[in-house]
Design a protein around this motif. Structure first.
Motif, PDB file in Angstrom:
ATOM      1  N   SER A  19       0.832  -1.215   0.000  1.00 13.93           N
ATOM      2  CA  SER A  19       0.000   0.000   0.000  1.00 13.93           C
ATOM      3  C   SER A  19       0.860   1.257   0.000  1.00 13.93           C
ATOM      4  O   SER A  19       0.540   2.231  -0.689  1.00 13.93           O
ATOM      5  CB  SER A  19      -0.925   0.002   1.214  1.00 13.93           C
ATOM      6  OG  SER A  19      -1.783  -1.111   1.182  1.00 13.93           O
ATOM      7  N   VAL A  22       2.155   1.707  -3.492  1.00  8.81           N
ATOM      8  CA  VAL A  22       1.085   2.184  -4.379  1.00  8.81           C
ATOM      9  C   VAL A  22       0.818   3.670  -4.141  1.00  8.81           C
ATOM     10  O   VAL A  22       0.668   4.444  -5.102  1.00  8.81           O
ATOM     11  CB  VAL A  22      -0.199   1.340  -4.192  1.00  8.81           C
ATOM     12  CG1 VAL A  22      -1.394   2.002  -4.863  1.00  8.81           C
ATOM     13  CG2 VAL A  22       0.019  -0.053  -4.735  1.00  8.81           C
ATOM     14  N   VAL A  26       1.271   6.395  -7.077  1.00  5.76           N
ATOM     15  CA  VAL A  26       0.148   7.240  -7.511  1.00  5.76           C
ATOM     16  C   VAL A  26       0.511   8.714  -7.381  1.00  5.76           C
ATOM     17  O   VAL A  26       0.239   9.518  -8.289  1.00  5.76           O
ATOM     18  CB  VAL A  26      -1.131   6.896  -6.709  1.00  5.76           C
ATOM     19  CG1 VAL A  26      -2.208   7.951  -6.904  1.00  5.76           C
ATOM     20  CG2 VAL A  26      -1.647   5.523  -7.099  1.00  5.76           C
TER      21      VAL A  26
END
Length: 161
Positions: A19, A22, A26
C-alpha cells in the motif's frame, strides 16, 4: 487473546508495504502528469504522498488497537494523525520549513508526531519482554545518532552558513 495471537503476520505486513508503494507511485504519477515546474510543486506532491502514508498509519494503528487491545496503539494513532495534519498543511502551503521565524502549525504537529512516537515506543517497551530491552535501546540510540548526523549534514550545517 495471547500476545502471539495478536501478531498480524507476514500477509498483513506485505499488504501495508504494498500500500505504501502504491501511494508513492500514484503520487509520483499524478505529479508527473500535472507537470513539475518548480521545486515547491515537487515538495507539495511529496507531502501529499506522506499524507496518504500517514493516513495508512492511522488505519493500521487503529486496526492493531482493536486486534491487540493494547493502549499504546492509541499513541501510534495520535502520532500518525499529527503527521497527516502536518503534511497536509505543508502540501497546501507548499513552503519550506525553517524559512519563517517561529514555529508554525506544521512544525507543532510534526513535534507532536515525534512526542507521540517516543511515548508509543516507551509504552511498547514496557509491555515487551525485558530480556531484549537493552538491545532495543542500543538500536534506538544508534538510529537517533545516525538521524542526527544526517540532519546535521543536510539541514543544520547549511543553515549555519
Amino acid at each position: 487473546m495471547s500476545p502471539r495471537a495478536a501478531q498480524p503476520g507476514n500477509r498483513a505486513a506485505f499488504t501495508v508495504a504494498g500500500s505504501v508503494v502504491v501511494i508513492g507511485a500514484v503520487a509520483a504519477a499524478a505529479a508527473i502528469v500535472s507537470g513539475l515546474d518548480d521545486p515547491h510543486q515537487i515538495r507539495a506532491w511529496a507531502d501529499l504522498a506522506l499524507v496518504g502514508v500517514s493516513l495508512l498509519g492511522v488505519a493500521v494503528s487503529r486496526w492493531r488497537a482493536r486486534l491487540a487491545a493494547a493502549p499504546h496503539w492509541r499513541l501510534s494513532t495520535a502520532a500518525f494523525s499529527c503527521s497527516a495534519v502536518a503534511h497536509a498543511v505543508l502540501a497546501v502551503r507548499a513552503e519550506r520549513w525553517l524559512e519563517r521565524h517561529g514555529p508554525s502549525i506544521e512544525d507543532l504537529f510534526t513535534l507532536g508526531f515525534y512526542v507521540f512516537v517516543v511515548a508509543f515506543f516507551v509504552q511498547l517497551l514496557r509491555a515487551a519482554d525485558r530480556s531484549v530491552l537493552h538491545v532495543h535501546l542500543a538500536d534506538s540510540l544508534l538510529v537517533a545518532a545516525a538521524g542526527t548526523f544526517v540532519l546535521w549534514e543536510v539541514v543544520i550545517r547549511n543553515g549555519l552558513g
